[in-house]
Write a protein that holds these residues in place. Sequence first.
Motif, PDB file in Angstrom:
ATOM      1  N   ARG A  79    -101.035  54.608 -80.522  1.00 22.45           N
ATOM      2  CA  ARG A  79    -100.160  54.570 -81.693  1.00 22.45           C
ATOM      3  C   ARG A  79     -98.872  55.321 -81.358  1.00 22.45           C
ATOM      4  NH1 ARG A  79    -102.612  58.930 -86.110  1.00 22.45           N
ATOM      5  NH2 ARG A  79    -102.355  60.754 -84.735  1.00 22.45           N
ATOM      6  N   ALA A  80     -97.842  55.090 -82.172  1.00 19.01           N
ATOM      7  CA  ALA A  80     -96.540  55.710 -81.932  1.00 19.01           C
ATOM      8  C   ALA A  80     -96.013  56.334 -83.209  1.00 19.01           C
ATOM      9  CB  ALA A  80     -95.532  54.685 -81.417  1.00 19.01           C
ATOM     10  N   ALA A  81     -95.414  57.523 -83.081  1.00 14.62           N
ATOM     11  CA  ALA A  81     -94.591  58.066 -84.147  1.00 14.62           C
ATOM     12  C   ALA A  81     -93.299  57.251 -84.192  1.00 14.62           C
ATOM     13  CB  ALA A  81     -94.300  59.539 -83.900  1.00 14.62           C
ATOM     14  N   LEU A  82     -92.563  57.373 -85.290  1.00 12.30           N
ATOM     15  CA  LEU A  82     -91.398  56.507 -85.461  1.00 12.30           C
ATOM     16  C   LEU A  82     -90.230  56.916 -84.576  1.00 12.30           C
ATOM     17  CD1 LEU A  82     -91.491  55.845 -89.306  1.00 12.30           C
ATOM     18  CD2 LEU A  82     -92.621  54.617 -87.431  1.00 12.30           C
ATOM     19  N   GLY A  83     -89.953  58.196 -84.470  1.00 15.03           N
ATOM     20  CA  GLY A  83     -88.877  58.637 -83.589  1.00 15.03           C
ATOM     21  C   GLY A  83     -87.491  58.502 -84.177  1.00 15.03           C
ATOM     22  N   TYR A  84     -87.395  58.317 -85.477  1.00 16.75           N
ATOM     23  CA  TYR A  84     -86.111  58.260 -86.176  1.00 16.75           C
ATOM     24  C   TYR A  84     -86.342  58.797 -87.587  1.00 16.75           C
ATOM     25  CZ  TYR A  84     -87.991  54.088 -88.475  1.00 16.75           C
ATOM     26  OH  TYR A  84     -88.773  53.228 -89.195  1.00 16.75           O
ATOM     27  N   PRO A  85     -85.300  59.213 -88.291  1.00 16.12           N
ATOM     28  CA  PRO A  85     -85.497  59.773 -89.633  1.00 16.12           C
ATOM     29  C   PRO A  85     -85.828  58.694 -90.658  1.00 16.12           C
ATOM     30  CG  PRO A  85     -83.156  59.720 -89.091  1.00 16.12           C
ATOM     31  CD  PRO A  85     -83.897  59.329 -87.847  1.00 16.12           C
ATOM     32  N   ALA A  91     -83.436  50.869 -88.389  1.00 11.41           N
ATOM     33  CA  ALA A  91     -83.562  51.996 -87.464  1.00 11.41           C
ATOM     34  C   ALA A  91     -84.783  51.838 -86.575  1.00 11.41           C
ATOM     35  CB  ALA A  91     -83.631  53.306 -88.246  1.00 11.41           C
ATOM     36  N   GLY A  92     -85.870  51.306 -87.140  1.00 14.42           N
ATOM     37  CA  GLY A  92     -87.081  51.122 -86.351  1.00 14.42           C
ATOM     38  C   GLY A  92     -86.874  50.157 -85.200  1.00 14.42           C
ATOM     39  N   HIS A  93     -86.240  49.027 -85.469  1.00  8.02           N
ATOM     40  CA  HIS A  93     -86.027  48.044 -84.408  1.00  8.02           C
ATOM     41  C   HIS A  93     -85.017  48.528 -83.372  1.00  8.02           C
ATOM     42  CE1 HIS A  93     -88.274  45.398 -87.037  1.00  8.02           C
ATOM     43  NE2 HIS A  93     -88.264  44.468 -86.104  1.00  8.02           N
ATOM     44  N   GLN A  94     -83.957  49.186 -83.838  1.00  8.36           N
ATOM     45  CA  GLN A  94     -82.971  49.694 -82.872  1.00  8.36           C
ATOM     46  C   GLN A  94     -83.608  50.744 -81.962  1.00  8.36           C
ATOM     47  OE1 GLN A  94     -80.213  48.086 -82.670  1.00  8.36           O
ATOM     48  NE2 GLN A  94     -80.438  47.003 -84.617  1.00  8.36           N
ATOM     49  N   THR A  95     -84.411  51.628 -82.554  1.00  7.38           N
ATOM     50  CA  THR A  95     -85.096  52.644 -81.753  1.00  7.38           C
ATOM     51  C   THR A  95     -86.056  51.988 -80.775  1.00  7.38           C
ATOM     52  OG1 THR A  95     -84.922  54.252 -83.553  1.00  7.38           O
ATOM     53  CG2 THR A  95     -86.590  54.676 -81.866  1.00  7.38           C
ATOM     54  N   MET A  96     -86.803  50.997 -81.242  1.00  4.53           N
ATOM     55  CA  MET A  96     -87.765  50.314 -80.379  1.00  4.53           C
ATOM     56  C   MET A  96     -87.096  49.656 -79.179  1.00  4.53           C
ATOM     57  SD  MET A  96     -90.489  47.351 -81.475  1.00  4.53           S
ATOM     58  CE  MET A  96     -90.858  48.219 -82.988  1.00  4.53           C
ATOM     59  N   MET A  97     -85.876  49.203 -79.352  1.00  7.21           N
ATOM     60  CA  MET A  97     -85.149  48.573 -78.253  1.00  7.21           C
ATOM     61  C   MET A  97     -84.472  49.591 -77.335  1.00  7.21           C
ATOM     62  SD  MET A  97     -85.769  45.343 -78.403  1.00  7.21           S
ATOM     63  CE  MET A  97     -87.427  45.844 -78.936  1.00  7.21           C
ATOM     64  N   GLY A 341     -95.530  48.064 -84.992  1.00  5.91           N
ATOM     65  CA  GLY A 341     -94.870  48.042 -86.294  1.00  5.91           C
ATOM     66  C   GLY A 341     -93.571  48.821 -86.209  1.00  5.91           C
ATOM     67  N   ASP A 342     -92.832  48.847 -87.318  1.00  5.15           N
ATOM     68  CA  ASP A 342     -91.571  49.592 -87.351  1.00  5.15           C
ATOM     69  C   ASP A 342     -91.603  50.757 -88.325  1.00  5.15           C
ATOM     70  OD1 ASP A 342     -91.775  47.817 -89.458  1.00  5.15           O
ATOM     71  OD2 ASP A 342     -89.697  47.151 -89.377  1.00  5.15           O
ATOM     72  N   HIS A 343     -92.616  50.806 -89.189  1.00  2.00           N
ATOM     73  CA  HIS A 343     -92.841  51.849 -90.192  1.00  2.00           C
ATOM     74  C   HIS A 343     -94.060  51.406 -90.984  1.00  2.00           C
ATOM     75  CE1 HIS A 343     -91.115  48.931 -92.980  1.00  2.00           C
ATOM     76  NE2 HIS A 343     -90.035  48.873 -92.208  1.00  2.00           N
ATOM     77  N   ASP A 376    -100.579  59.365 -77.928  1.00  2.00           N
ATOM     78  CA  ASP A 376     -99.592  59.109 -78.966  1.00  2.00           C
ATOM     79  C   ASP A 376     -98.191  59.118 -78.362  1.00  2.00           C
ATOM     80  OD1 ASP A 376    -101.469  58.894 -80.922  1.00  2.00           O
ATOM     81  OD2 ASP A 376    -101.041  60.810 -81.885  1.00  2.00           O
ATOM     82  N   ALA A 377     -97.432  58.074 -78.636  1.00  2.00           N
ATOM     83  CA  ALA A 377     -96.028  58.041 -78.223  1.00  2.00           C
ATOM     84  C   ALA A 377     -95.206  58.818 -79.235  1.00  2.00           C
ATOM     85  CB  ALA A 377     -95.543  56.604 -78.140  1.00  2.00           C
ATOM     86  N   HIS A 378     -94.206  59.541 -78.764  1.00  2.00           N
ATOM     87  CA  HIS A 378     -93.374  60.351 -79.644  1.00  2.00           C
ATOM     88  C   HIS A 378     -92.353  59.533 -80.407  1.00  2.00           C
ATOM     89  CE1 HIS A 378     -95.118  63.998 -78.065  1.00  2.00           C
ATOM     90  NE2 HIS A 378     -94.788  63.657 -76.825  1.00  2.00           N
ATOM     91  N   SER A 379     -92.093  58.313 -79.939  1.00  2.00           N
ATOM     92  CA  SER A 379     -91.025  57.513 -80.522  1.00  2.00           C
ATOM     93  C   SER A 379     -91.290  56.046 -80.256  1.00  2.00           C
ATOM     94  CB  SER A 379     -89.676  57.909 -79.916  1.00  2.00           C
ATOM     95  OG  SER A 379     -88.659  56.997 -80.289  1.00  2.00           O
ATOM     96  N   LEU A 380     -90.813  55.179 -81.171  1.00  2.00           N
ATOM     97  CA  LEU A 380     -90.851  53.745 -80.917  1.00  2.00           C
ATOM     98  C   LEU A 380     -90.033  53.374 -79.683  1.00  2.00           C
ATOM     99  CD1 LEU A 380     -90.610  52.247 -84.509  1.00  2.00           C
ATOM    100  CD2 LEU A 380     -92.466  51.904 -82.866  1.00  2.00           C
ATOM    101  N   ALA A 381     -89.098  54.226 -79.297  1.00  2.00           N
ATOM    102  CA  ALA A 381     -88.338  53.956 -78.073  1.00  2.00           C
ATOM    103  C   ALA A 381     -89.253  53.858 -76.867  1.00  2.00           C
ATOM    104  CB  ALA A 381     -87.287  55.042 -77.861  1.00  2.00           C
ATOM    105  N   ASP A 382     -90.400  54.514 -76.899  1.00  2.00           N
ATOM    106  CA  ASP A 382     -91.342  54.439 -75.789  1.00  2.00           C
ATOM    107  C   ASP A 382     -91.938  53.036 -75.656  1.00  2.00           C
ATOM    108  OD1 ASP A 382     -90.779  57.104 -75.577  1.00  2.00           O
ATOM    109  OD2 ASP A 382     -92.721  57.806 -76.315  1.00  2.00           O
ATOM    110  N   VAL A 383     -91.999  52.296 -76.776  1.00  8.39           N
ATOM    111  CA  VAL A 383     -92.459  50.905 -76.710  1.00  8.39           C
ATOM    112  C   VAL A 383     -91.467  50.075 -75.910  1.00  8.39           C
ATOM    113  CG1 VAL A 383     -93.005  48.850 -78.071  1.00  8.39           C
ATOM    114  CG2 VAL A 383     -93.717  51.116 -78.889  1.00  8.39           C
TER     115      VAL A 383
END
Length: 411
Positions: A79-85, A91-97, A341-343, A376-383
């Motif tokens: 699982r991943a934490a979101l990594g953005y406020p 924000a979720g998709h931009q972080t994921m990319m 997911g993104d959130h 656990d990933a710290h951020s969706l950016a890790d995806v």
Amino acid sequence: MSRTVIVVIDGFGVGAMPDAGALRPGDVTADTCGHVLDHARTFGARPLRLPMLGALGLGLVHPHPDLARRTHLPVAAGRAALGYPGADTFAGHQTMMGADFSHVTVARLAAHLDEVTEALRTAGHRVERLDGRPLLVVDGAVLVHDNLEADPGINWNATGRLEDLAFDRILAIARTVRAVAPVARVIAVGGHADGPLPRYVRDGDGGTVGLDTPATGVYRNGGLEVQHLGAPLDHTRQLPALAARAGIPVTLVGKAADILAGETAVRRPAVPTADVFAHTLEAVRAPGDDALVVANVQETDLAGHQQDPGRYGAVLEQTDAGLAALVSLLDRPGDRLVVTGDHGNDPTIGHAYHTREYVPVLIHRPEATGVELLPDAHSLADVGATAAASLALDPTALANGTRIGRTDEVA
């Protein structure tokens, strides 16, 4: 040869993050996945049938009894934490990319009225507050205000009636606001309202003040024009651009086609889940050795906003069938299917906002020989960084993110 498909189940969380209750204390109980499964078991005719999500390792990430604990597929699951406020699709998709959203904050317009007013006046606009409230009337026609349809402080809007001025003038005002806004998005909205916009101003949650946009009638009266202005990002350091520079064809499907950058990407916008998977399968079947496909299943998020766990469950089952079709196609060594997911968007939480939850990271690796449990990933950016590695790209070329586990290797 590698085809990597990222399927984002919009609003699909697997349990509250530690800070989920900071805005709404009740959100500490958020669990989109678990509560949708509970609802089906308690109020539906039968428990949900999610065999492919189970085979992809969802039961290894979430302890719900209706999810299988074992999988016959070679997968990596975590699982991943979101990594953005906050909890926001853009924000979720931009972080994921691979974007770095560390400079983006959650802020009410009231806290930045002076600098927004100065920027607009410097640009030649007439600016005044509406009845002393913390929102602005620009050129007597456009309201600059907190967005009341997302979590408080996530987005600001610039809204005008097309009867009063053309959309390009509304957009110019929004761009000036964007230049000084610290939030993730400034949204320019032009439409045909049922009456003067100040009539529809109301207080929102968390001390926000804005326009009740659905009540204005702009969503139902036709002619709506909307443009989302995201926080400044270096899109050249995101996954689609990185893949394109390496000659890898990029396809963006569903909401991903609307919110992700990529000059050479093939875009297939769609909302119905069946259409999302039809476009995704078409992209996977296309001739060629390499591909990056990013697809968004939006109907889960819509069901969350509607607080409809029954509809959410039905869309999840439809998604499960689409994932099964994808797994049958992604059978080459090096292929990857990433489900995440993104959130969150818990349809039982009692409000229509997103919920700040961990999201699953389920990775199918056809050439692997076992199951890898991911930290656990710290951020969706890790995806995004993990997907980059699976495509033999350098994850450090992204602005943000670290590869998770050994998911680009044979286990």
